[in-house]
Design a protein around this motif. Sequence first.
Motif, short mmCIF file in Angstrom:
data_model
loop_
_atom_site.label_atom_id
_atom_site.label_comp_id
_atom_site.label_asym_id
_atom_site.label_seq_id
_atom_site.Cartn_x
_atom_site.Cartn_y
_atom_site.Cartn_z
N ALA A 1 -21.31 -15.63 33.10
CA ALA A 1 -22.04 -14.54 32.47
C ALA A 1 -23.31 -14.27 33.26
CB ALA A 1 -22.38 -14.91 31.02
N LEU A 2 -23.90 -13.13 33.01
CA LEU A 2 -25.15 -12.79 33.67
C LEU A 2 -26.27 -13.75 33.25
CD1 LEU A 2 -24.91 -8.92 33.26
CD2 LEU A 2 -24.50 -10.24 35.34
N THR A 3 -26.07 -14.41 32.12
CA THR A 3 -27.06 -15.36 31.61
C THR A 3 -26.84 -16.77 32.13
OG1 THR A 3 -25.68 -15.67 29.66
CG2 THR A 3 -27.45 -14.04 29.50
N GLY A 4 -25.79 -16.98 32.93
CA GLY A 4 -25.46 -18.29 33.48
C GLY A 4 -23.99 -18.61 33.29
N SER A 5 -23.55 -19.74 33.82
CA SER A 5 -22.16 -20.12 33.64
C SER A 5 -22.08 -21.27 32.63
CB SER A 5 -21.51 -20.52 34.97
OG SER A 5 -22.14 -21.66 35.48
N HIS A 6 -20.97 -21.33 31.93
CA HIS A 6 -20.76 -22.31 30.88
C HIS A 6 -19.39 -22.92 31.05
CE1 HIS A 6 -24.28 -20.62 28.81
NE2 HIS A 6 -23.81 -19.46 29.27
N ARG A 7 -19.34 -24.25 31.03
CA ARG A 7 -18.09 -24.98 31.24
C ARG A 7 -17.74 -25.73 29.96
NH1 ARG A 7 -15.57 -28.07 35.81
NH2 ARG A 7 -14.70 -29.94 34.85
N PHE A 8 -16.49 -25.57 29.54
CA PHE A 8 -15.99 -26.27 28.37
C PHE A 8 -14.71 -26.98 28.77
CE2 PHE A 8 -18.25 -22.48 26.98
CZ PHE A 8 -19.23 -23.04 26.18
N GLU A 9 -14.61 -28.26 28.44
CA GLU A 9 -13.48 -29.08 28.87
C GLU A 9 -12.56 -29.38 27.70
OE1 GLU A 9 -15.66 -32.38 30.42
OE2 GLU A 9 -16.16 -31.34 32.29
N ASP A 10 -11.32 -29.76 28.05
CA ASP A 10 -10.33 -30.15 27.05
C ASP A 10 -10.19 -29.07 25.96
OD1 ASP A 10 -8.36 -31.82 26.11
OD2 ASP A 10 -9.73 -33.11 24.98
N VAL A 11 -10.15 -27.82 26.39
CA VAL A 11 -10.08 -26.69 25.47
C VAL A 11 -8.63 -26.51 25.00
CG1 VAL A 11 -10.45 -24.20 25.22
CG2 VAL A 11 -12.04 -25.57 26.56
N VAL A 12 -8.46 -26.39 23.70
CA VAL A 12 -7.14 -26.20 23.12
C VAL A 12 -6.72 -24.74 23.29
CG1 VAL A 12 -5.80 -26.34 20.98
CG2 VAL A 12 -7.58 -28.03 21.45
N LYS A 13 -5.52 -24.53 23.82
CA LYS A 13 -4.99 -23.18 24.08
C LYS A 13 -6.00 -22.34 24.87
CE LYS A 13 -1.90 -23.19 20.15
NZ LYS A 13 -1.42 -22.53 18.95
N ALA A 14 -6.46 -22.91 25.96
CA ALA A 14 -7.52 -22.29 26.76
C ALA A 14 -7.11 -20.93 27.34
CB ALA A 14 -7.95 -23.23 27.88
N GLU A 15 -5.87 -20.81 27.81
CA GLU A 15 -5.43 -19.53 28.40
C GLU A 15 -5.48 -18.40 27.38
OE1 GLU A 15 -4.72 -18.59 31.42
OE2 GLU A 15 -4.56 -20.49 32.47
N VAL A 16 -4.99 -18.66 26.18
CA VAL A 16 -4.99 -17.65 25.12
C VAL A 16 -6.42 -17.29 24.75
CG1 VAL A 16 -4.36 -17.21 22.72
CG2 VAL A 16 -2.76 -18.40 24.22
N PHE A 17 -7.27 -18.30 24.60
CA PHE A 17 -8.66 -18.05 24.23
C PHE A 17 -9.39 -17.29 25.34
CE2 PHE A 17 -13.11 -19.17 23.39
CZ PHE A 17 -13.19 -18.83 22.05
N ALA A 18 -9.13 -17.63 26.59
CA ALA A 18 -9.77 -16.94 27.72
C ALA A 18 -9.37 -15.46 27.74
CB ALA A 18 -9.41 -17.61 29.04
N GLU A 19 -8.12 -15.17 27.45
CA GLU A 19 -7.68 -13.77 27.41
C GLU A 19 -8.37 -13.02 26.27
OE1 GLU A 19 -6.44 -10.28 28.39
OE2 GLU A 19 -6.09 -12.03 29.66
N GLN A 20 -8.48 -13.66 25.10
CA GLN A 20 -9.19 -13.04 23.99
C GLN A 20 -10.66 -12.80 24.34
OE1 GLN A 20 -8.13 -16.14 21.19
NE2 GLN A 20 -6.85 -14.72 20.01
#
Length: 176
Positions: free
Chosen positions: A99-118
């Motif tokens: 993001a323009l405010t910085g980058s954010h990393r989240f690990e072990d995300v459940v259903k990450a692909e679906v959430f990323a698309e949303q």
Amino acid sequence: MDWTDLIDAAFDVAGNSNKDNRDAALRTVEANVAPDERPVASTAGRHPDHFRKGVLVLTTHRLLYLKDGKPPVPVPLEAVTDATVTRTRINGEVLLVVALTGSHRFEDVVKAEVFAEQLRAAARLARQASRKALDAPAPAGSGGELLDQLERLAALHTAGALTDEEFTRAKQRLIG
């Protein structure tokens, strides 16, 4: 879907059955939402600085990371430029939100692909709505409303979501 359903679903995915944590997360979200902000999706994930999973909540305005009743980590959707998912042996599915405010990393995300698309879709809609609002003529209203709109424009400009030209044009439309 309401806020309670969203928080409950995320805590179920995270495997956290602590009612106090759920209630604290719900109070935190409800205390910080804008009047027109609506829930979109939720999942569970772990911030690299924490051992246990927290809750990722996607709204129509922002992405929030909630954990153990602590203040949320907000990421405004208008500022999100990318959301990617990678897989590692140690950290599972890793969601990287740029993001323009910085980058954010989240690990072990459940259903990450679906959430990323949303997340990408919600960010696109937020940017489109912001651009439409900038191109619309300013509504007649009180000075307080004008000040609020100018402050929001200044915040977008400071965050880098608006260029100098876009900021100047939008400010001129508001002032008249």
